[in-house]
Design a protein around this motif. Structure first.
Motif, PDB file in Angstrom:
ATOM      1  N   LYS A  79       0.833  -1.113   0.101  1.00 14.93           N
ATOM      2  CA  LYS A  79      -0.025  -0.077  -0.030  1.00 14.93           C
ATOM      3  C   LYS A  79       0.885   1.298  -0.029  1.00 14.93           C
ATOM      4  CE  LYS A  79      -4.409   1.278   2.560  1.00 14.93           C
ATOM      5  NZ  LYS A  79      -4.936   0.857   3.697  1.00 14.93           N
ATOM      6  N   SER A  80       0.664   2.285  -0.748  1.00 19.08           N
ATOM      7  CA  SER A  80       1.372   3.436  -0.822  1.00 19.08           C
ATOM      8  C   SER A  80       0.571   4.591  -0.334  1.00 19.08           C
ATOM      9  CB  SER A  80       1.707   3.802  -2.445  1.00 19.08           C
ATOM     10  OG  SER A  80       2.759   2.839  -2.813  1.00 19.08           O
ATOM     11  N   PHE A  81       1.165   5.604   0.462  1.00 15.19           N
ATOM     12  CA  PHE A  81       0.693   6.699   1.037  1.00 15.19           C
ATOM     13  C   PHE A  81       1.872   8.009   0.506  1.00 15.19           C
ATOM     14  CE2 PHE A  81      -0.474   3.392   3.659  1.00 15.19           C
ATOM     15  CZ  PHE A  81      -1.593   3.700   4.042  1.00 15.19           C
ATOM     16  N   LEU A  82       0.991   9.087   0.042  1.00 11.49           N
ATOM     17  CA  LEU A  82       1.793  10.231  -0.211  1.00 11.49           C
ATOM     18  C   LEU A  82       1.581  11.149   1.160  1.00 11.49           C
ATOM     19  CD1 LEU A  82       3.096  12.389  -2.069  1.00 11.49           C
ATOM     20  CD2 LEU A  82       0.913  13.029  -2.668  1.00 11.49           C
ATOM     21  N   LEU A  83       2.764  11.526   1.833  1.00  8.85           N
ATOM     22  CA  LEU A  83       2.633  12.169   2.900  1.00  8.85           C
ATOM     23  C   LEU A  83       3.137  13.615   2.330  1.00  8.85           C
ATOM     24  CD1 LEU A  83       4.251  10.167   5.740  1.00  8.85           C
ATOM     25  CD2 LEU A  83       1.862  10.496   5.102  1.00  8.85           C
ATOM     26  N   ASN A  84       2.137  14.711   2.651  1.00 11.29           N
ATOM     27  CA  ASN A  84       2.578  16.046   2.299  1.00 11.29           C
ATOM     28  C   ASN A  84       1.792  17.192   3.043  1.00 11.29           C
ATOM     29  OD1 ASN A  84      -0.163  15.823   1.461  1.00 11.29           O
ATOM     30  ND2 ASN A  84       0.099  16.351  -0.576  1.00 11.29           N
ATOM     31  N   LYS A  85       1.404  16.699   4.156  1.00 12.20           N
ATOM     32  CA  LYS A  85       0.966  17.734   5.094  1.00 12.20           C
ATOM     33  C   LYS A  85       1.440  17.537   6.584  1.00 12.20           C
ATOM     34  CE  LYS A  85      -3.501  18.015   3.187  1.00 12.20           C
ATOM     35  NZ  LYS A  85      -3.656  17.260   1.827  1.00 12.20           N
ATOM     36  N   PRO A  86       1.746  18.675   7.307  1.00  8.09           N
ATOM     37  CA  PRO A  86       2.630  18.446   8.551  1.00  8.09           C
ATOM     38  C   PRO A  86       1.707  18.164   9.828  1.00  8.09           C
ATOM     39  CG  PRO A  86       2.326  20.963   8.013  1.00  8.09           C
ATOM     40  CD  PRO A  86       1.927  20.011   6.794  1.00  8.09           C
ATOM     41  N   ASN A  87       0.423  18.046   9.461  1.00  8.53           N
ATOM     42  CA  ASN A  87      -0.304  17.542  10.523  1.00  8.53           C
ATOM     43  C   ASN A  87      -1.032  16.263  10.302  1.00  8.53           C
ATOM     44  OD1 ASN A  87      -2.104  18.386   8.473  1.00  8.53           O
ATOM     45  ND2 ASN A  87      -3.655  19.302   9.688  1.00  8.53           N
TER      46      ASN A  87
END
Length: 133
Positions: A79-87
């Motif tokens: 499974k892949s996740f895009l992390l792009n938010k500091p919260n």
């Protein structure tokens, strides 16, 4: 034993203010007590990080700045996740292989870990990881 279905994004408690927002991370806001904090920065966009799993340690990954992709693998599914938010944090429990890639310019990955660094807790070879499944 955890699977990729157990892995989800979690909102970090945030205090919103017109002067700037404040994300508050405390041990009671995570699914585990953290004992180590570290961060990755200046990662080239073509580089891969991670490439391991943990026997006992849990981690939460947060993109403090920029973005990157996290692929998690339980030995049967990915499974892949895009992390792009500091919260927004990604909790990766024990026994899950992780790979981080596609770092944007200026990306910073904060990691909150459930234990201090112990080399014996790492599984660094994918075939060895699969043998644990």
């Amino acid at each position: 034993m955890y699977t990729t279905e157990d892995i989800q994004l979690h909102k970090v408690p945030t205090i919103e203010d017109v002067r700037g927002n404040l994300a508050v991370i405390q041990n009671d806001t995570l699914p585990f007590e953290f004992k180590r904090v570290y961060y990755l920065f200046d990662v080239p966009s073509t580089a891969f990080r991670g490439g391991h799993s943990h026997i006992d340690q849990h981690e939460v990954l947060i993109a403090l700045s920029g973005s990157f992709e996290v692929t998690v693998d339980d030995g049967k599914s990915k499974k892949s996740f895009l992390l792009n938010k500091p919260n927004i944090g990604l909790h990766i429990p024990t026994g899950i292989w992780r790979e981080l890639e596609n770092f944007s310019s200026g990306a910073v990955c904060l990691v909150l870990a459930s234990d201090v660094f112990k080399e014996e807790d790492y599984i660094r070879e994918y075939d060895d990881f699969l043998a644990t499944k």
